[in-house]
Design a protein around this motif. Structure first.
Motif, PDB file in Angstrom:
ATOM      1  N   GLU A 190       0.830  -1.197   0.000  1.00 19.04           N
ATOM      2  CA  GLU A 190       0.000   0.000   0.000  1.00 19.04           C
ATOM      3  C   GLU A 190       0.871   1.256   0.000  1.00 19.04           C
ATOM      4  O   GLU A 190       0.599   2.218  -0.716  1.00 19.04           O
ATOM      5  N   GLU A 191       1.915   1.236   0.820  1.00 17.31           N
ATOM      6  CA  GLU A 191       2.815   2.388   0.905  1.00 17.31           C
ATOM      7  C   GLU A 191       3.518   2.622  -0.429  1.00 17.31           C
ATOM      8  O   GLU A 191       3.579   3.755  -0.930  1.00 17.31           O
TER       9      GLU A 191
ATOM     10  N   TRP B 185       0.959   4.058  -3.230  1.00 18.77           N
ATOM     11  CA  TRP B 185       0.590   5.477  -3.254  1.00 18.77           C
ATOM     12  C   TRP B 185       1.794   6.361  -3.552  1.00 18.77           C
ATOM     13  O   TRP B 185       1.645   7.466  -4.078  1.00 18.77           O
TER      14      TRP B 185
END
Length: 428
Positions: free
Chosen positions: A12-13, A16
């Motif tokens: 997820e990090e 984005w």
């Protein structure tokens, strides 16, 4: 470096931050199941990493912050051969002693990003430890038999070199990297290899070898290859050379200035790629670029953050001061000792050695202009002064001498010729 301890967070990090190019299907489940040990390979053919290495380094940083275990594999063995990926010609080979010295220098640089202690402690390993003792017969029997020539020639890193030719030495690099993955899987429980998108073929060859030789499960993740908005390759200075993490190769000021030069179209991406700023902080800087691009607030934040991490906060502040002086007409009286020291390497510098002292407490500026190479002769220096072309410590100079009580930090004069030429004089 604090970790988020959310082991499922890295994807997820990275997503984005636009650092995720591709990964194997089972990787999200592997992250969710617990701590993953992952490695990135670094080429030790130089004694320093460069800004092109920062994306995989930051990948390891985000992995560790999520509670996983990062590993840096320095190619002490493969570095003696060379990876054909992304190259049009064969590289020069290096001896083992040079590569080992380079590997130690790289470890010191990585320690500025990764924590080498604690439950998710980073490790640095050198594949010379297992490759240099590997016999050819053993390698062909246990590794080579698992790969067909057709499989290897289908990889992009090989296909791109076939027209101009590729040596058998570099042709085997894929198998050696696959062997590294297998060896680290056996020794350290590594189940993830990460690298640039041009490494996908080499990494998936490692997955194939682990599956066939060990019956194990492993994964791959790649980062995008970074280019500037104008299509040029990221990581080159204005002079075309590499921007190094070693202060002896690229000074902290030059390093800072490289980031200050980021195009408005690129700076938002670079904040995501190369800093640990939050989404909210970066979005606020995005808005600053849109509303008042002339202030270059995003570039300042980027340059300070990356320079502070690679060098030190003190070095970043000194670079900030020098940049403000040379490009923003900042008051020289505010320069710190560290900034004056940094300035010596960036502009003309000379120690004052007068031919004839005008007075015990004065500096002969005409002679100083000659010492600094800002004037060819005393006559030329005098004409510059008479024409109003000389400033000392930010103020126009009318007389040919300056009293010692005007020295910066009691020891320096900053002399400016015209609008752009600077010289720094040290007065013993």
């Amino acid at each position: 470096m604090s970790a988020t301890t959310n082991t499922s967070a890295p994807l997820e990090e990275l997503a984005w931050r636009e650092l995720l190019h591709q990964h194997t299907d089972g990787l999200p489940a592997a992250f969710a199941a617990g701590q993953v040990t992952a490695y990135v390979g670094f080429d030790p053919t130089a004694s320093s990493l460069h800004v092109g290495n920062l994306v995989p380094i930051m990948g390891l940083v985000h992995l560790q912050r999520a509670g996983h275990r990062p590993m840096a594999r320095v190619g002490g063995g493969t570095g003696m051969i060379g990876d054909p990926s992304g190259r049009s010609s064969e590289r020069n080979l290096q001896d083992l002693d040079t590569i080992r010295a380079n590997a130690e220098a790289i470890r010191r640089q990585l320690a500025k990003f990764l924590d080498f202690e604690g439950p998710s402690a980073a490790r640095l390993v050198n594949n010379a430890d297992w490759l240099c003792s590997l016999s050819l017969i053993e390698f062909l029997r246990d590794t080579g038999k698992h790969f067909s020539v057709n499989y290897m020639m289908a990889k992009d890193s090989v296909k791109s070199r076939l027209e101009n030719g590729i040596s058998y030495t570099e042709f085997t690099y894929m198998l050696l990297q696959a062997f590294d993955y297998l060896e680290l899987h056996r020794r350290e429980g590594v189940t993830l290899q990460m690298g640039g998108s041009d490494q996908w073929g080499n990494i998936t060859a490692g997955l194939e070898l682990i599956r066939k030789a060990q019956g194990g499960d492993a994964h791959a993740l790649t980062f995008p290859l970074i280019t500037n908005a104008d299509g040029t390759k990221f990581g080159k200075s204005t002079g075309g050379g590499s921007v190094w993490l070693d202060a002896e190769r690229t000074s902290p000021y030059q390093f800072y200035q490289f980031w200050m030069g980021a195009d408005d179209r690129d700076v938002s991406r670079y904040l995501r790629f190369y800093t640990l700023m939050s989404r909210e902080e970066i979005e606020a800087l995005d808005e600053a670029v849109r509303s008042d691009p002339g202030k270059r607030a995003a570039q300042r934040a980027l340059a300070y953050d990356v320079t502070a991490r690679v060098h030190s906060p003190d070095a970043a502040r000194a670079a900030q001061e020098v940049s403000a002086l040379l490009f923003e007409r900042a008051d020289p009286a505010g320069l710190s000792d560290a900034a004056l020291t940094a300035l010596r390497s960036e502009i003309r510098f000379a120690a004052y050695a007068p031919v004839a002292q005008p007075a015990m407490d004065e500096v002969d500026v005409l002679h100083a202009l000659q010492l600094l190479g800002l004037a060819d002769s005393r006559g030329a220096a005098k004409r510059l002064l008479e024409q109003g072309g000389i400033s000392v410590n930010g103020e126009k100079l009318a007389q040919p001498t300056v009293r010692h009580d005007r020295l910066l930090r009691g020891r320096h004069l900053l002399i400016k010729k015209g609008q752009r030429e600077f010289g720094l004089l040290h007065v013993p």
